[in-house]
Design a protein around this motif. Structure first.
Motif, PDB file in Angstrom:
ATOM      1  N   UNK A 126      -3.654  -1.530 -24.755  1.00  0.00           N
ATOM      2  CA  UNK A 126      -3.369  -2.649 -23.803  1.00  0.00           C
ATOM      3  C   UNK A 126      -3.075  -1.851 -22.528  1.00  0.00           C
ATOM      4  N   UNK A 127      -3.139  -2.804 -21.472  1.00  0.00           N
ATOM      5  CA  UNK A 127      -2.630  -2.084 -20.072  1.00  0.00           C
ATOM      6  C   UNK A 127      -1.372  -2.562 -19.612  1.00  0.00           C
ATOM      7  N   UNK A 128      -0.746  -1.817 -19.049  1.00  0.00           N
ATOM      8  CA  UNK A 128       0.573  -1.737 -18.496  1.00  0.00           C
ATOM      9  C   UNK A 128       0.732  -1.636 -17.033  1.00  0.00           C
ATOM     10  N   UNK A 129       1.495  -2.395 -16.370  1.00  0.00           N
ATOM     11  CA  UNK A 129       1.771  -2.090 -14.915  1.00  0.00           C
ATOM     12  C   UNK A 129       2.896  -1.813 -14.700  1.00  0.00           C
ATOM     13  N   UNK A 130       3.463  -0.870 -13.846  1.00  0.00           N
ATOM     14  CA  UNK A 130       4.541  -0.508 -13.586  1.00  0.00           C
ATOM     15  C   UNK A 130       4.520  -0.105 -12.055  1.00  0.00           C
ATOM     16  N   UNK A 131       5.877  -0.264 -11.388  1.00  0.00           N
ATOM     17  CA  UNK A 131       5.937   0.029  -9.967  1.00  0.00           C
ATOM     18  C   UNK A 131       6.572   1.148  -9.567  1.00  0.00           C
ATOM     19  N   UNK A 132       6.230   2.002  -8.669  1.00  0.00           N
ATOM     20  CA  UNK A 132       6.739   2.956  -7.933  1.00  0.00           C
ATOM     21  C   UNK A 132       6.940   2.864  -6.458  1.00  0.00           C
ATOM     22  N   UNK A 133       7.759   3.806  -5.705  1.00  0.00           N
ATOM     23  CA  UNK A 133       8.036   3.600  -4.499  1.00  0.00           C
ATOM     24  C   UNK A 133       6.606   4.134  -3.921  1.00  0.00           C
ATOM     25  N   UNK A 134       6.137   3.237  -2.842  1.00  0.00           N
ATOM     26  CA  UNK A 134       4.762   3.827  -2.143  1.00  0.00           C
ATOM     27  C   UNK A 134       4.985   5.206  -1.746  1.00  0.00           C
ATOM     28  N   UNK A 135       6.184   5.625  -1.255  1.00  0.00           N
ATOM     29  CA  UNK A 135       5.954   7.129  -0.986  1.00  0.00           C
ATOM     30  C   UNK A 135       5.889   8.192  -2.046  1.00  0.00           C
ATOM     31  N   UNK A 136       6.058   7.495  -3.271  1.00  0.00           N
ATOM     32  CA  UNK A 136       6.162   8.522  -4.538  1.00  0.00           C
ATOM     33  C   UNK A 136       4.574   8.523  -5.088  1.00  0.00           C
ATOM     34  N   UNK A 137       3.820   7.565  -4.493  1.00  0.00           N
ATOM     35  CA  UNK A 137       2.465   7.419  -5.244  1.00  0.00           C
ATOM     36  C   UNK A 137       1.638   8.769  -5.141  1.00  0.00           C
ATOM     37  N   UNK A 138       1.439   9.249  -3.702  1.00  0.00           N
ATOM     38  CA  UNK A 138       1.088  10.461  -3.617  1.00  0.00           C
ATOM     39  C   UNK A 138       1.610  11.595  -4.717  1.00  0.00           C
ATOM     40  N   UNK A 139       2.745  11.649  -4.906  1.00  0.00           N
ATOM     41  CA  UNK A 139       3.068  12.648  -6.084  1.00  0.00           C
ATOM     42  C   UNK A 139       2.897  12.538  -7.249  1.00  0.00           C
ATOM     43  N   UNK A 140       2.493  11.093  -7.767  1.00  0.00           N
ATOM     44  CA  UNK A 140       2.053  10.874  -8.959  1.00  0.00           C
ATOM     45  C   UNK A 140       0.534  11.238  -9.134  1.00  0.00           C
ATOM     46  N   UNK A 141      -0.292  11.107  -8.005  1.00  0.00           N
ATOM     47  CA  UNK A 141      -1.662  11.519  -7.794  1.00  0.00           C
ATOM     48  C   UNK A 141      -1.828  12.705  -7.729  1.00  0.00           C
ATOM     49  N   UNK A 142      -1.053  13.657  -7.133  1.00  0.00           N
ATOM     50  CA  UNK A 142      -1.230  15.037  -6.903  1.00  0.00           C
ATOM     51  C   UNK A 142      -2.350  15.355  -5.962  1.00  0.00           C
ATOM     52  N   UNK A 143      -2.079  16.653  -5.659  1.00  0.00           N
ATOM     53  CA  UNK A 143      -3.168  17.176  -4.688  1.00  0.00           C
ATOM     54  C   UNK A 143      -4.647  17.270  -5.390  1.00  0.00           C
TER      55      UNK A 143
END
Length: 206
Positions: A126-143
Motif C-alpha cells: 500500500x501507499x502511505x503519506x506522511x508530512x515533514x517540515x518543508x525545510x526538512x525535505x532536502x535532508x530526506x532527499x539528500x545530495x
C-alpha cells in the motif's frame, strides 16, 4: 525485542504471509530507534491508501470493525470520501502516536490479506503519506538523491518526495512511501526521526 505480534492479535491465526517473518517484531520505540523524549509520544497523521472495494471490509457491519480497530490501536481511524465515482483507491486517515500507527496499519494490511484483496502469494503493498517540515525535505532527499536512494534500498519501499510541492499552511510537504507493511513502517520510522531531529534543533535554537 521479540514481541510476538500473533500473541497481540495483530494478525488472524493462519493468515497468509505478509512479507518477512512475523514472529519477532517490535513496534517503533520498543527498543531503541526514535526517542520522543519524556511523557506521551507525539501524535501524527498518516494517510494510508487502500483499494476502494476494501472499504466495506475495513468498516465492517454497522461500523463495528473500524470501531474495534480504533479502540485496539488507540488511534482515530476515518475513511475519507471517494474522490469521484470511479475512484480505485480510498484514503484511510489514521491519527495517533507511533505505536498506535503501527498497530492500526498492521491490522489494516492483515485485513486486506485475510479478505483476499491480494493473491495468496502476493504481498500486500500500500501507499502511505506522511508530512515533514518543508525545510526538512532536502535532508530526506539528500545530495543528488543519495539519502532517499539509501532509504529505498534499506527498506525495499519506494520513497518519493515531490520537489514541486507547495507547502501547506503548516509549512509541511508530503512524503509518499509505498511497499509492504514492514517497508512502510521502516520508511515512516526514518521520517519520524528526521522530524524529531529538526524539532530538537528548533528547541535548542530557542
Amino acid at each position: 525485542p521479540g514481541l510476538n505480534l500473533n500473541a497481540l492479535g495483530l494478525f488472524p491465526s493462519g493468515a497468509p504471509g505478509m512479507g518477512p517473518s512475523m514472529a519477532n517484531v517490535s513496534p517503533p520505540g520498543a527498543h531503541g530507534g526514535c526517542s520522543y523524549g519524556q511523557g506521551q509520544p507525539e501524535s501524527e497523521t498518516v494517510h494510508l491508501f487502500i483499494p476502494a472495494l476494501a472499504v466495506g471490509a475495513i468498516i465492517g457491519k454497522q461500523g463495528q470493525h473500524i470501531k474495534q480497530l480504533s479502540h485496539f490501536a488507540g488511534a482515530s481511524i476515518k475513511i475519507a470520501p471517494a474522490e469521484g465515482m470511479d475512484a480505485k483507491q480510498r484514503m484511510v486517515i489514521i491519527v495517533g502516536p507511533p505505536e498506535a500507527q503501527f498497530k492500526a496499519q498492521c491490522r489494516i494490511f492483515g485485513k486486506l490479506k485475510e479478505e483476499n484483496f491480494f493473491g495468496p502469494k502476493e504481498e500486500v503493498k500500500l501507499e502511505a503519506h506522511i508530512k515533514v517540515p518543508s525545510f526538512a525535505a532536502g535532508r530526506v532527499i539528500g545530495k543528488g538523491g543519495k539519502t532517499v536512494n539509501e532509504l529505498q534500498n534499506l527498506t525495499c519501499a519506494e520513497v518519493v518526495v515531490p520537489r514541486d510541492q507547495t507547502p501547506d499552511e503548516n509549512d509541511q510537504v508530503i512524503v509518499k512511501i509505498s511497499g509492504h507493511f514492514f517497508a512502510c513502517q521502516v520508511g515512516q520510522g526514518n521520517h519520524r526521526c528526521t522530524r524529531q531531529q529538526f524539532s530538537r534543533c528548533v528547541n535548542i535554537s530557542l
